[in-house]
Design a protein around this motif. Structure first.
Motif, mmCIF file in Angstrom:
data_model
loop_
_atom_site.group_PDB
_atom_site.id
_atom_site.type_symbol
_atom_site.label_atom_id
_atom_site.label_comp_id
_atom_site.label_asym_id
_atom_site.label_seq_id
_atom_site.Cartn_x
_atom_site.Cartn_y
_atom_site.Cartn_z
ATOM 1 N N LEU A 67 -1.690 5.331 -1.223
ATOM 2 C CA LEU A 67 -1.658 6.559 -2.010
ATOM 3 C C LEU A 67 -1.104 7.742 -1.207
ATOM 4 C CD1 LEU A 67 -5.076 6.341 -3.918
ATOM 5 C CD2 LEU A 67 -2.823 6.510 -4.991
ATOM 6 N N GLU A 68 -1.491 7.830 0.045
ATOM 7 C CA GLU A 68 -1.099 8.967 0.880
ATOM 8 C C GLU A 68 0.323 8.837 1.423
ATOM 9 O OE1 GLU A 68 -4.034 9.220 3.919
ATOM 10 O OE2 GLU A 68 -5.692 9.518 2.501
ATOM 11 N N ASN A 69 0.831 7.614 1.514
ATOM 12 C CA ASN A 69 2.150 7.401 2.129
ATOM 13 C C ASN A 69 3.070 6.626 1.193
ATOM 14 O OD1 ASN A 69 1.504 8.362 5.031
ATOM 15 N ND2 ASN A 69 -0.109 6.864 4.606
ATOM 16 N N ARG A 70 3.147 7.127 -0.037
ATOM 17 C CA ARG A 70 3.923 6.426 -1.063
ATOM 18 C C ARG A 70 5.373 6.212 -0.641
ATOM 19 N NH1 ARG A 70 2.299 6.138 -6.124
ATOM 20 N NH2 ARG A 70 4.407 6.587 -6.905
ATOM 21 N N SER A 71 5.987 7.218 -0.065
ATOM 22 C CA SER A 71 7.399 7.110 0.309
ATOM 23 C C SER A 71 7.618 6.081 1.410
ATOM 24 C CB SER A 71 7.929 8.474 0.750
ATOM 25 O OG SER A 71 7.186 8.952 1.867
ATOM 26 N N LYS A 72 6.606 5.932 2.274
ATOM 27 C CA LYS A 72 6.706 4.957 3.366
ATOM 28 C C LYS A 72 6.763 3.532 2.824
ATOM 29 C CE LYS A 72 3.965 3.185 7.260
ATOM 30 N NZ LYS A 72 2.702 3.359 8.027
ATOM 31 N N TYR A 73 6.105 3.322 1.694
ATOM 32 C CA TYR A 73 6.014 1.978 1.116
ATOM 33 C C TYR A 73 6.880 1.850 -0.145
ATOM 34 C CZ TYR A 73 2.004 1.761 4.232
ATOM 35 O OH TYR A 73 1.187 1.795 5.342
ATOM 36 N N LEU A 74 8.027 2.481 -0.116
ATOM 37 C CA LEU A 74 8.935 2.430 -1.263
ATOM 38 C C LEU A 74 10.035 1.406 -0.987
ATOM 39 C CD1 LEU A 74 9.686 3.688 -4.027
ATOM 40 C CD2 LEU A 74 11.134 5.312 -2.764
ATOM 41 N N ASN A 75 10.222 0.476 -1.924
ATOM 42 C CA ASN A 75 11.237 -0.584 -1.784
ATOM 43 C C ASN A 75 11.063 -1.365 -0.485
ATOM 44 O OD1 ASN A 75 12.471 0.007 -4.237
ATOM 45 N ND2 ASN A 75 13.743 1.616 -3.307
ATOM 46 N N ILE A 76 9.860 -1.844 -0.291
ATOM 47 C CA ILE A 76 9.526 -2.608 0.909
ATOM 48 C C ILE A 76 9.244 -4.058 0.528
ATOM 49 C CG2 ILE A 76 7.084 -1.957 0.710
ATOM 50 C CD1 ILE A 76 6.944 -2.012 3.784
ATOM 51 N N MET A 77 9.695 -4.975 1.348
ATOM 52 C CA MET A 77 9.491 -6.391 1.063
ATOM 53 C C MET A 77 8.070 -6.809 1.418
ATOM 54 S SD MET A 77 13.145 -8.159 1.960
ATOM 55 C CE MET A 77 12.889 -9.481 0.773
ATOM 56 N N PHE A 78 7.637 -7.900 0.826
ATOM 57 C CA PHE A 78 6.238 -8.318 0.944
ATOM 58 C C PHE A 78 5.845 -8.553 2.403
ATOM 59 C CE2 PHE A 78 2.810 -11.455 0.961
ATOM 60 C CZ PHE A 78 1.892 -10.840 0.128
ATOM 61 N N ASP A 79 6.631 -9.291 3.134
ATOM 62 C CA ASP A 79 6.268 -9.583 4.531
ATOM 63 C C ASP A 79 6.206 -8.314 5.363
ATOM 64 O OD1 ASP A 79 5.998 -12.274 4.057
ATOM 65 O OD2 ASP A 79 8.021 -12.794 4.722
#
Length: 430
Positions: free
Chosen positions: A336-348
């Motif tokens: 929730l706090e770092n949405r941009s960090k986890y944008l379009n990221i692969m599962f692994d």
């Protein structure tokens, strides 16, 4: 004097009309049809087939009862025995023609056009030829060269067979259904349903029981050696779309059978150590040491936390609650706090990003799978395997996060309980 020979091309009966999927072939009915044609004086009967084939088990009882001689056929090579059976039938017919002049009538139980020449030859010798087969599989030329033709009643039409093939169910379950002769008449008694309540389940089970009892092979098993419980399970997989016993409060399929088998129609017995069989009520297993019926189960309580959790963890999407709530909450807050960090990221890469939390990798994956299956983590393109998708975190607030999870859980449970959820139980899960 007995003056008739009856030759049964069993391969044609069980193959030519796809009757390898069916079972209600009755040689007794064929003989009754012959009697209606004033054919009573039968001197000889032979039935040609690979009698080691388990699909013909039901016919073995009948040919013994009717005094029909089984002619065991083996193929000339691996695979079908069809040509071998046809040739042997013709050889025996011609031998009968020349060695038994008192035979005046031959009955060929087949619709195969290859027997047209045999019929013509018998006619040349002044013999009467009667054909007998299913209407839709009878060769037109063979029918014309016969002096008379008897059509066998077709237990299932072509449309009914296609109906069985087009049903929506797991392909392995469907294969078992179509290839099991004990289930050939199932669609006559049962229509596939879904989103059933407990009473609906009982209705379907009653219909399946009636179908099995009316099926010659299945009822033989129910009377003597016992019916393998997998047959009943295949029937239920057809009768209830996406059937799972846990939907109805039964942790295991055997628990469902223990409940329904004490209604008076059938009983469940156990041959130690783990061979469960179904028998008609009042019957005993033939050829085995005495076994006692299993104790009955009371009607299960479906609407409880454990039943709901079991259903959520069954079938896709698997919504298995995370083992560690603390890990779940930390990962939620980070996303929730770092949405941009986890944008379009692969599962692994997502997995690697949370290894700093010093939890086992399998527990991190478990939380991520939970979020994916509750639509918290959205992948793109969704048609690809999870390992090839790019993910983003959907909710923007904790309130939205909780709402999305609740919606996904309720949606899955409603499919299993036909919209009769106990919301107080759902709240306990959340």
């Amino acid at each position: 004097m007995k003056d008739t020979v009856v030759l049964y091309d069993i391969e044609n009966l069980v193959g030519g009309y796809n009757l390898k999927y069916l079972s209600d072939i009755s040689l007794k009915n064929i003989l009754n049809a012959l009697k209606e044609k004033n054919i009573h004086s039968i001197a000889l009967q032979k039935a040609y087939a690979d009698w080691s084939n388990q699909k013909l088990q039901g016919l073995k009882w009948e040919i013994a009862e009717l005094g029909i001689e089984p002619i065991q056929m083996y193929g000339f090579s691996k695979g079908s025995t069809k040509n071998a059976a046809d040739i042997q039938l013709v050889i025996d017919a011609m031998e009968t023609l020349h060695t038994k002049p008192f035979i005046t009538t031959v009955v060929i139980v087949s619709g195969d056009g290859g027997f047209s020449s045999l019929a013509k030859k018998y006619s040349e010798y002044g013999k009467r030829v009667i054909g007998c087969a299913y209407r839709q599989t009878t060769n037109a030329i063979f029918k014309k060269v016969c002096d008379d033709f008897i059509y066998i009643d077709e237990t299932l039409s072509g449309d009914q067979i296609e109906k069985l093939r087009s049903i929506q169910m797991d392909e392995n379950h469907k294969k078992h259904l179509l290839e099991n002769p004990m289930l050939s008449n199932l669609s006559t008694f049962v229509t596939q349903q879904q989103d059933l309540d407990f009473e609906g389940l009982m209705v379907q089970c009653d219909k399946i029981t009636k179908a099995l009892k009316s099926n010659k092979i299945a009822n033989e098993a129910l009377n003597y050696e016992g019916l393998n419980i997998s047959v009943f399970k295949s029937a239920l997989n057809y009768a209830i779309k996406e059937f799972e016993p846990i939907q109805f409060g039964f942790p295991k399929f055997i628990d469902l059978l223990r409940f329904i088998s004490f209604k008076g129609e059938i009983q469940l017995v156990l041959k130690e150590p783990s061979d469960y069989r179904l028998l008609n009520s009042g019957r005993k297993l033939v050829g085995f040491a005495p076994v006692e019926p299993l104790n009955p189960l009371e009607k299960p309580t479906i609407h409880n936390v454990q039943s709901y959790l079991n259903i959520l963890a069954t079938k896709q999407p698997v919504i298995k609650m995370p083992e560690s709530i603390s890990l779940f909450e930390v990962m939620r807050d980070d996303l929730l706090e770092n949405r941009s960090k986890y944008l379009n990221i692969m599962f692994d890469d997502l997995v690697d990003a949370f290894l700093y939390l010093n939890f086992e990798e399998k527990m991190i994956r478990q939380v991520l799978y939970f979020m994916i299956n509750t639509n918290i983590l959205k992948g793109n393109p969704s048609t690809l395997p999870i390992s090839e998708q790019f993910f983003y975190f959907k909710p923007e607030t904790i309130s939205e996060f909780n709402s999305d999870i609740k919606e996904a859980i309720i949606k899955k449970l409603e499919r299993s309980f036909a919209n009769t959820l106990d919301m107080s139980v759902v709240e306990q899960i959340l």
